[in-house]
Design a protein around this motif. Structure first.
Motif, PDB file in Angstrom:
ATOM      1  N   SER A   1     -57.209  33.433  42.951  1.00 21.68           N
ATOM      2  CA  SER A   1     -57.252  32.575  41.769  1.00 21.68           C
ATOM      3  C   SER A   1     -57.828  33.294  40.559  1.00 21.68           C
ATOM      4  N   THR A   2     -57.270  33.004  39.400  1.00 21.53           N
ATOM      5  CA  THR A   2     -57.933  33.352  38.147  1.00 21.53           C
ATOM      6  C   THR A   2     -59.085  32.365  37.975  1.00 21.53           C
ATOM      7  N   MET A   3     -60.255  32.885  37.639  1.00 19.42           N
ATOM      8  CA  MET A   3     -61.434  32.028  37.532  1.00 19.42           C
ATOM      9  C   MET A   3     -61.999  32.057  36.119  1.00 19.42           C
ATOM     10  N   GLY A   4     -62.570  30.936  35.721  1.00 15.17           N
ATOM     11  CA  GLY A   4     -63.111  30.860  34.375  1.00 15.17           C
ATOM     12  C   GLY A   4     -64.429  30.113  34.315  1.00 15.17           C
ATOM     13  N   TRP A   5     -65.123  30.315  33.217  1.00 17.77           N
ATOM     14  CA  TRP A   5     -66.328  29.550  32.880  1.00 17.77           C
ATOM     15  C   TRP A   5     -66.062  28.791  31.582  1.00 17.77           C
ATOM     16  N   PHE A   6     -66.457  27.529  31.591  1.00 15.05           N
ATOM     17  CA  PHE A   6     -66.389  26.685  30.409  1.00 15.05           C
ATOM     18  C   PHE A   6     -67.761  26.081  30.198  1.00 15.05           C
ATOM     19  N   ARG A   7     -67.992  25.514  29.015  1.00 14.92           N
ATOM     20  CA  ARG A   7     -69.263  24.842  28.765  1.00 14.92           C
ATOM     21  C   ARG A   7     -69.035  23.643  27.863  1.00 14.92           C
ATOM     22  N   GLN A   8     -69.948  22.683  27.984  1.00 13.55           N
ATOM     23  CA  GLN A   8     -69.853  21.475  27.176  1.00 13.55           C
ATOM     24  C   GLN A   8     -71.233  21.074  26.700  1.00 13.55           C
ATOM     25  N   ALA A   9     -71.408  21.083  25.396  1.00 18.70           N
ATOM     26  CA  ALA A   9     -72.654  20.651  24.783  1.00 18.70           C
ATOM     27  C   ALA A   9     -72.558  19.155  24.490  1.00 18.70           C
ATOM     28  N   PRO A  10     -73.689  18.469  24.384  1.00 19.51           N
ATOM     29  CA  PRO A  10     -73.664  17.031  24.104  1.00 19.51           C
ATOM     30  C   PRO A  10     -72.883  16.714  22.828  1.00 19.51           C
ATOM     31  N   GLY A  11     -71.977  15.772  22.942  1.00 16.24           N
ATOM     32  CA  GLY A  11     -71.197  15.350  21.791  1.00 16.24           C
ATOM     33  C   GLY A  11     -70.064  16.273  21.406  1.00 16.24           C
ATOM     34  N   LYS A  12     -69.840  17.310  22.206  1.00 20.39           N
ATOM     35  CA  LYS A  12     -68.779  18.271  21.894  1.00 20.39           C
ATOM     36  C   LYS A  12     -67.782  18.347  23.044  1.00 20.39           C
ATOM     37  N   GLU A  13     -66.613  18.893  22.732  1.00 24.31           N
ATOM     38  CA  GLU A  13     -65.598  19.074  23.754  1.00 24.31           C
ATOM     39  C   GLU A  13     -65.953  20.278  24.640  1.00 24.31           C
ATOM     40  N   ARG A  14     -65.406  20.253  25.838  1.00 23.75           N
ATOM     41  CA  ARG A  14     -65.592  21.386  26.744  1.00 23.75           C
ATOM     42  C   ARG A  14     -64.852  22.587  26.174  1.00 23.75           C
ATOM     43  N   GLU A  15     -65.530  23.721  26.114  1.00 24.43           N
ATOM     44  CA  GLU A  15     -64.934  24.899  25.499  1.00 24.43           C
ATOM     45  C   GLU A  15     -64.940  26.092  26.449  1.00 24.43           C
ATOM     46  N   PHE A  16     -63.982  26.957  26.229  1.00 28.54           N
ATOM     47  CA  PHE A  16     -63.828  28.168  27.025  1.00 28.54           C
ATOM     48  C   PHE A  16     -64.945  29.157  26.738  1.00 28.54           C
ATOM     49  N   VAL A  17     -65.409  29.816  27.806  1.00 28.56           N
ATOM     50  CA  VAL A  17     -66.431  30.848  27.672  1.00 28.56           C
ATOM     51  C   VAL A  17     -65.875  32.211  28.099  1.00 28.56           C
ATOM     52  N   ALA A  18     -65.353  32.282  29.329  1.00 31.77           N
ATOM     53  CA  ALA A  18     -64.863  33.562  29.837  1.00 31.77           C
ATOM     54  C   ALA A  18     -63.961  33.303  31.037  1.00 31.77           C
ATOM     55  N   ALA A  19     -63.101  34.283  31.341  1.00 31.18           N
ATOM     56  CA  ALA A  19     -62.235  34.186  32.514  1.00 31.18           C
ATOM     57  C   ALA A  19     -61.989  35.576  33.072  1.00 31.18           C
ATOM     58  N   ILE A  20     -61.594  35.618  34.350  1.00 23.46           N
ATOM     59  CA  ILE A  20     -61.388  36.891  35.028  1.00 23.46           C
ATOM     60  C   ILE A  20     -60.227  36.763  35.995  1.00 23.46           C
ATOM     61  N   SER A  21     -59.422  37.804  36.079  1.00 24.24           N
ATOM     62  CA  SER A  21     -58.289  37.803  36.992  1.00 24.24           C
ATOM     63  C   SER A  21     -58.754  37.911  38.439  1.00 24.24           C
ATOM     64  N   TRP A  22     -57.837  37.669  39.392  1.00 28.18           N
ATOM     65  CA  TRP A  22     -58.205  37.692  40.799  1.00 28.18           C
ATOM     66  C   TRP A  22     -58.724  39.054  41.236  1.00 28.18           C
ATOM     67  N   SER A  23     -58.222  40.106  40.607  1.00 30.14           N
ATOM     68  CA  SER A  23     -58.600  41.467  40.988  1.00 30.14           C
ATOM     69  C   SER A  23     -59.760  42.014  40.182  1.00 30.14           C
ATOM     70  N   SER A  24     -60.267  41.223  39.247  1.00 32.52           N
ATOM     71  CA  SER A  24     -61.318  41.658  38.310  1.00 32.52           C
ATOM     72  C   SER A  24     -60.820  42.692  37.310  1.00 32.52           C
ATOM     73  N   GLY A  25     -59.517  42.946  37.295  1.00 33.22           N
ATOM     74  CA  GLY A  25     -58.989  43.962  36.407  1.00 33.22           C
ATOM     75  C   GLY A  25     -58.883  43.539  34.957  1.00 33.22           C
ATOM     76  N   THR A  26     -58.862  42.232  34.734  1.00 34.48           N
ATOM     77  CA  THR A  26     -58.700  41.720  33.370  1.00 34.48           C
ATOM     78  C   THR A  26     -59.708  40.618  33.127  1.00 34.48           C
ATOM     79  N   THR A  27     -60.326  40.643  31.951  1.00 36.18           N
ATOM     80  CA  THR A  27     -61.251  39.592  31.556  1.00 36.18           C
ATOM     81  C   THR A  27     -60.915  39.110  30.156  1.00 36.18           C
ATOM     82  N   LYS A  28     -61.440  37.943  29.844  1.00 38.47           N
ATOM     83  CA  LYS A  28     -61.233  37.361  28.518  1.00 38.47           C
ATOM     84  C   LYS A  28     -62.505  36.619  28.138  1.00 38.47           C
ATOM     85  N   TYR A  29     -62.893  36.714  26.875  1.00 39.06           N
ATOM     86  CA  TYR A  29     -64.118  36.084  26.410  1.00 39.06           C
ATOM     87  C   TYR A  29     -63.882  35.316  25.115  1.00 39.06           C
TER      88      TYR A  29
END
Length: 128
Positions: free
Chosen positions: A32-60
């Motif tokens: 699976s491609t895995m990601g981290w998201f975060r949500q502050a009070p009163g705000k929408e959930r937002e993207f933080v970072a993601a990583i490919s299954w092989s760890s070869g690619t990341t996104k921030y």
């Protein structure tokens, strides 16, 4: 079905560091491609970072580039987020999420609607 459990959150002073972990159960984590998201009070959930299954690619998200590092250990079925130089704006509930499809366009990695399963979240509070 994959279940995700986040841990490692807490209260930290601005400029400090935390390492979040996301433990996965199930056999699809390693593919699976895995990601981290975060949500502050009163705000929408937002993207933080993601990583490919092989760890070869990341996104921030631009707001965390150079401060946060995403990584994974497929042998341990665990996803990590190392957070350094924390700011008060990083205060939020942090979620890990996974996408099981073999094809997952890089441009969609930051879209919360594209992820198939989610954890319950771990709270990060940064005091200024």
């Amino acid at each position: 079905q994959v279940q995700l459990v986040e841990s490692g959150g807490g209260l930290v002073q601005a400029g400090g560091s935390l390492r979040l972990s996301c433990a996965a159960s199930g056999r699809t984590f390693s593919s699976s491609t895995m990601g981290w998201f975060r949500q502050a009070p009163g705000k929408e959930r937002e993207f933080v970072a993601a990583i490919s299954w092989s760890s070869g690619t990341t996104k921030y998200a631009d707001s965390v580039k150079g401060r946060f590092t995403i990584s994974r250990d497929n042998a341990k079925n665990t996803l990590y987020l190392q957070m350094n130089n924390l700011e008060s704006e990083d205060t939020a509930l942090y979620y890990c999420a996974g996408h099981v499809s073999a094809y997952f366009a890089y441009t969609d990695w930051s879209s919360r609607g594209a992820y198939d399963y989610w954890g319950q979240g771990t709270q990060v509070t940064v005091s200024s």
